[in-house]
Structures are given as C-alpha cells and as structure tokens.
Scaffold this active site. Structure first.
Site, PDB file in Angstrom:
ATOM      1  N   LEU A 132      21.563  12.138 -10.225  1.00 36.67           N
ATOM      2  CA  LEU A 132      20.577  12.436  -9.192  1.00 36.67           C
ATOM      3  C   LEU A 132      20.849  13.818  -8.619  1.00 36.67           C
ATOM      4  O   LEU A 132      22.007  14.200  -8.423  1.00 36.67           O
ATOM      5  CB  LEU A 132      20.659  11.358  -8.115  1.00 36.67           C
ATOM      6  N   SER A 133      19.784  14.584  -8.363  1.00 36.43           N
ATOM      7  CA  SER A 133      19.889  15.920  -7.770  1.00 36.43           C
ATOM      8  C   SER A 133      20.674  16.843  -8.710  1.00 36.43           C
ATOM      9  O   SER A 133      20.294  16.994  -9.868  1.00 36.43           O
ATOM     10  CB  SER A 133      20.512  15.826  -6.378  1.00 36.43           C
ATOM     11  N   ASN A 134      21.772  17.428  -8.255  1.00 34.37           N
ATOM     12  CA  ASN A 134      22.578  18.237  -9.165  1.00 34.37           C
ATOM     13  C   ASN A 134      23.089  17.401 -10.329  1.00 34.37           C
ATOM     14  O   ASN A 134      23.235  17.895 -11.448  1.00 34.37           O
ATOM     15  CB  ASN A 134      23.759  18.867  -8.424  1.00 34.37           C
ATOM     16  N   MET A 136      17.141  11.797 -12.037  1.00 38.89           N
ATOM     17  CA  MET A 136      16.412  11.587 -10.792  1.00 38.89           C
ATOM     18  C   MET A 136      16.443  12.869  -9.968  1.00 38.89           C
ATOM     19  O   MET A 136      17.510  13.454  -9.792  1.00 38.89           O
ATOM     20  CB  MET A 136      17.036  10.435  -9.999  1.00 38.89           C
TER      21      MET A 136
END
Length: 583
Positions: A243-245, A268
């Site tokens: 998720l994210s990075n 994500m």
C-alpha cells in the site's frame, strides 16, 4: 537463487500462547486501544518493542474504531501462532542494509504453499505492512515476507552513538550490528534517518528489495520445514502486495522480476512513477508551495482538517502575501491570491475533490516533511548536510536535556514513522523570521524540482531512476486506488501507470474506489470518516480475486469504478455501503 543475496545473522523467535504473529497477542480490541506500555520505559524488552511496533503499524493503516467495520464487515484478527525469522539484508552496491522478516504460521498450508511478499508503506519499519499483507495472508495459512525497503525507524543518534540492533533495542555503535550506522557524523549533526541519510537512493531499489525479501522468505521456509525443502517459485505461489510506497514497491518488483518469481501483484494506492509523468516529489513540493495559500479559498470553509493548526507554521492565511512578495503570485488581495494559487494547482492536474483531502496533509505540514526526506535521499546527503539547511533534532522536554531523552529514544523503533518530525524529533531549519517562516525551505525544495544547477540536475536524475519498468506479459496485476486520494492522487500515479501498461499490451485490473482517500486510519475521526469510504476492504477483495485466479484458475475480475460505494456516513460501516465488486 541468485548468489549475490547477502543476509546477516537470522534471529528466530516463537510467538504462541499469549503472543502471536498477527497482533502480538493484543487482538482487535488491544490493537485499537492505547499504546502498550514498557515496564522499564528507558529500556524496553525486544518483546515489548515488537508488540508496540505491531500495534502502531496496525493503527497507522487501518480504521480499527467501532464504526470502521474491521472485524465485522471485512477482515479479522484471529490468534495466529507461529515463528518469525528476521535479518539485515544487503543489496549489491548499497551502503546501508535493510530489514527482512518472514512470519510462518503454525497452520501453514502445506498443500497449497503460499508466500505473500510485501513492503512497508511510507518509510515505516518492518511491520509497516502487517495490516495489509499479514491481515490477509496469515489467517489463510500463507507465510508472509516483509521488507522495510531501507526505511524504518532504526534512527542513529550521533550524540551518544546509539542505534538499533536486530531485536529492536538501542545499543552503542560497535557493540552489535546496527540497522543504520552512519560513519563520521559529529555529535551535533542531528538524528540520522536511514531513508534520508543512507547515502543510497533507496527508492530506486524498491523492486529489488521486494524480490530479495521473497528470496529470503523461500530460504527461511527451507529452515522452517527442512523435510519439505526446497521452497521455490515453482512450487510456492508468491503474491506481492503493498500500500502507498509499498504498493509502488511491488509494482517496481513486477518490472524487475526477470525470473518470473511473482505469480500476481496487488497494489493499493501505489506511489508509482512512469517516465514522462509526474513524480511524487514533483507534486508534493507543488502542494507544499501552493496549497497553504489556496486554503484561504471559500471552497475549503467546511472541509475537515483543512485549517487545523492555522496559527502554526506554515501560516496559510499569510502564504499568499509571502508568495506575492517572492514574485510567485501577482494578485493584491488575499481572496484573489487564494484563487490564483488554486488555479496553479488545477493547472497541474489537481481536482477539487482531491484537493479537499490534500488539505489535511497541508494542515499537518506533511508535504514539507516528506519532501525534506526525499530530497536528502535523492541528493545522498548525510544528517549534517541536508538540503535547505534542514536537520532532525531531539526535542528535549521543556527544552532541557534529561532522563526523558533516553525514554524517547528507546521507543523510536516501535513508534517512529521513518520520516520525522514525530516521536520526540523535530524538523529544524529551512526557516526565517518572517510571518511565513517555513516558506524559504519550501522554495528551496521546489526549486530542486523546477530549477537549474548541479543539485537540481542530480535530484531529477535520481527521480528518473525510480521510474517503473514494464512487467512481463501475462503477470496478473491488480491496482486499487481511491478516487479522492489527496496524497498520491490517482491521476498522477495509478492512471498513467495503467495506461502505460495497456499501451504496451498488458492487461492490468484497475479498481477506482469513489470516496476513498489515502489514510484509512483518519476515518476514525468524526466528520472526516463520515465523508469517505475505506480502501483496505477493496484491497483485501482484490487479493481474494488474485488468489482465486492463480490458485483456482478463476478469471480475473473486470475493471470497476465501484459505482455503488458510498461514504460511510455518521453510522457504522456496512457491507451495503462498500458494495464490493462481484466475485
């Protein structure tokens, strides 16, 4: 397995009875509660640090509150006993190590071998993705391999030359291998943080970090079940998720996976950069510069968190006048300055619904904080020579050094986000004595993106090195992104990446989730959560679909705008509110 993988000593721990892999024995209620305590605050045990690190990692990602629906509408936190294998890992050519960790549940599914590999979100420590990968994989009998991708809160304090050893406790340099041990720093250089100060460009290696974690996972499964060895990508299904990075990292791994290790990738809200597109540093510094001035516009009058801390720097009511004084705006009146700043953002591709949630990052001074760390990493600066005169400093209680400092340092590994300020560390420098004191530093950071000179050229070259490579044909890739993500806007990340893949003949699955923004954990706050929907249940659903595809041969789902999803509203989350895409 490549011969260039290098791992340090492996620490093996067992987690059963009142402890476990998924929640350190806390369960859902304990994870959602107040921070766990240390019996001796200045010298916590490895077990206490691990428990608090797992708790803070869960609370930083998921909405565990009573209205959030976790454990009732989606997800669960069962007791998952098992073992952990952890080590420092080394990439060829890198100066600093990174952490890798494998969690092996006692109920590992030996019939359908599954390894989930993941990377931490943001710059979090090794447990940073437990709410994503652990929350989905461990209850279904998968082993889960983690990497901190050369981030984490193994901060080094040159004042007393202490850092973090493998078990999470702080020791003096020279007494044990440390997570991060920079050389040659003066005692007054400030706190050294691996993401910012390693002398590497860790973001350029995110994909390699993920693939190395997968290889570590296979090697440790050989140790865990020697009678079933070898564990390989041919006999073990490997799914990468983040998720994210962390989402960006697994997509980078998809492009770096030349040997076909990965069976599927689920990303994500990924921070992913396509050559020719906008990078995170580009739009983060743009937001840091213009959004404080734009917040004076009337459209932000009823936006939650938009003007929190208005009396603290950066003073958004004064940013317009300061930008005009620097020749960046031409309007005379505050209202017109706000509209001019807003027009600059819209011209850059920001939409009004995204700006509404981006405002919360502005009020928390998040844009400036992350840009400082990224700029230092791209320019390969140490703690004493950060760009713009920035530094990280220990915040002494009442301004006086004392015993409390040891207590603060002891908790860094468990509580730190990997990017200060926070947990007793301040972001200093980059300021002047004007009414908008943080603007000089922001201008310096922005000019590294848009300006000229050796530093600007070096930074842009470092950013170019983070661009994604094309994944192999046929690799299932599922991407889930919130339509109202104000930190990693979908228009700057997932959408151009998906278009690039499709132009190259790949067939990713793309779910764009209405009303979802970047921080599910923020949904626990009244008003903010009422206006948004969580993203994590859609990520879990995408993982379910990916597993059904690779393990059972079911067709991949179609793209979905998830049109029936609604904001949570004032009541608790319901399945009808989510309206997940059909199986």
């Amino acid at each position: 397995m490549p011969v260039n993988d290098t791992f340090g000593d492996v620490r093996i721990t067992t987690h059963r009875d009142n402890d476990d892999l998924l929640s350190a024995g806390l369960g859902l209620r304990g994870l959602a509660g107040t921070a766990t305590r240390f019996v001796q605050p200045a010298s916590p045990t490895p077990e206490e640090l691990r428990r608090r690190a797992i708790q803070s990692s869960w609370k930083g990602i998921a909405d565990l509150g009573p209205r959030g629906g976790f454990g009732s509408v989606y997800g669960s936190i069962p007791h998952v006993p098992g073992r952990e294998f952890t080590s420092f890992a080394y990439l060829p050519g890198a100066r600093a190590s990174h952490r890798v960790l494998l969690q092996v549940p006692d109920e590992f599914d030996h019939e359908r071998r599954c390894l989930v590999v993941t990377a931490s979100s943001g710059s979090r420590g090794i447990y940073g993705s437990i709410a994503v990968a652990g929350g989905w994989g461990l209850p279904r009998g998968c082993a889960v391999a983690y990497t901190d991708k050369a981030g984490g809160a193994g901060y080094f304090d040159p004042a007393d030359r202490t850092g973090v050893q493998l078990d999470g406790t702080r020791v003096r340099a020279g007494s044990a291998p440390l997570e991060f041990e920079p050389q040659g720093l003066a005692a007054d250089a400030g706190i050294a943080v691996k993401h910012a100060h390693s002398g590497d460009n860790p973001e350029a290696d995110w994909g390699r970090h993920v693939l190395q974690a997968a290889r570590f996972g296979l090697a440790m499964l050989d140790r865990a079940f020697p009678h079933e060895a070898p564990f390989t990508a041919q006999n073990t299904t490997i799914i990468a998720t983040g998720l994210s990075n962390g989402g960006g990292a697994v997509l980078r791994a998809a492009g770096d996976d030349k040997d076909g290790m990965l069976a599927a990738v689920v990303a994500m809200e990924p921070n992913i950069h396509v050559r020719g597109g906008r990078s995170f540093y580009d739009y983060a510094t743009e937001a840091a510069l213009w959004l404080p001035a734009a917040l004076s516009a009337r459209q932000f009058d009823d936006v939650p968190f938009a003007r929190v801390g208005a009396a603290s720097p950066p003073a958004w009511m004064l940013r317009g006048a300061a930008l005009r004084a620097h020749g960046r705006l031409t309007s005379l009146m505050p209202g017109a300055q706000a509209e001019e700043a807003l027009a600059m953002l819209r011209a850059g591709g920001w939409t009004d619904e995204v700006l509404a949630t981006a405002a919360s990052s502005t009020s928390l001074d998040l844009w400036r904080a992350v840009a400082v760390a990224y700029a230092s990493a791209y320019l390969k600066r140490d703690a004493a020579h950060m760009p713009g005169g920035f530094s990280y400093r220990l915040q002494h209680a009442a301004g006086v050094a004392g015993p409390i400092d040891a207590i603060v340092r002891a908790a860094w590994w468990a509580d730190g986000s990997g990017v200060p300020p926070g947990t007793g560390i301040s972001l200093d420098g980059g300021t002047d004595l004007s009414l908008d004191p943080t603007l000089p530093g922001v201008l310096t950071l922005r000019d590294l993106q848009t300006g000229h000179g050796a530093d600007a050229d070096q930074l842009r070259a470092a950013v170019d090195a983070t661009a994604a490579e094309l994944p192999r044909e046929g690799l299932p890739i599922l991407i889930v992104h919130g339509a109202q993500d104000g930190l990693i806007p979908v228009a700057f990340s997932s959408q151009p990446y998906v278009k690039w893949l499709r132009d190259a003949g790949r067939t990713p699955v793309f779910w764009k989730v209405p009303y979802a923004q970047h921080f599910d954990a923020f949904l626990a706050f009244a008003d903010f959560g009422d206006r948004h929907a969580p993203l994590l249940p859609f990520g879990y659903a995408a993982l379910d679909r990916a597993w059904a595809h690779v393990a059972q041969g079911r067709a991949l789902p179609e793209d979905a705008a998830v049109r029936e999803t609604r904001p949570r509203g004032a009541g608790p989350l319901t399945a009808a509110t989510l309206s997940l895409p059909p199986n």
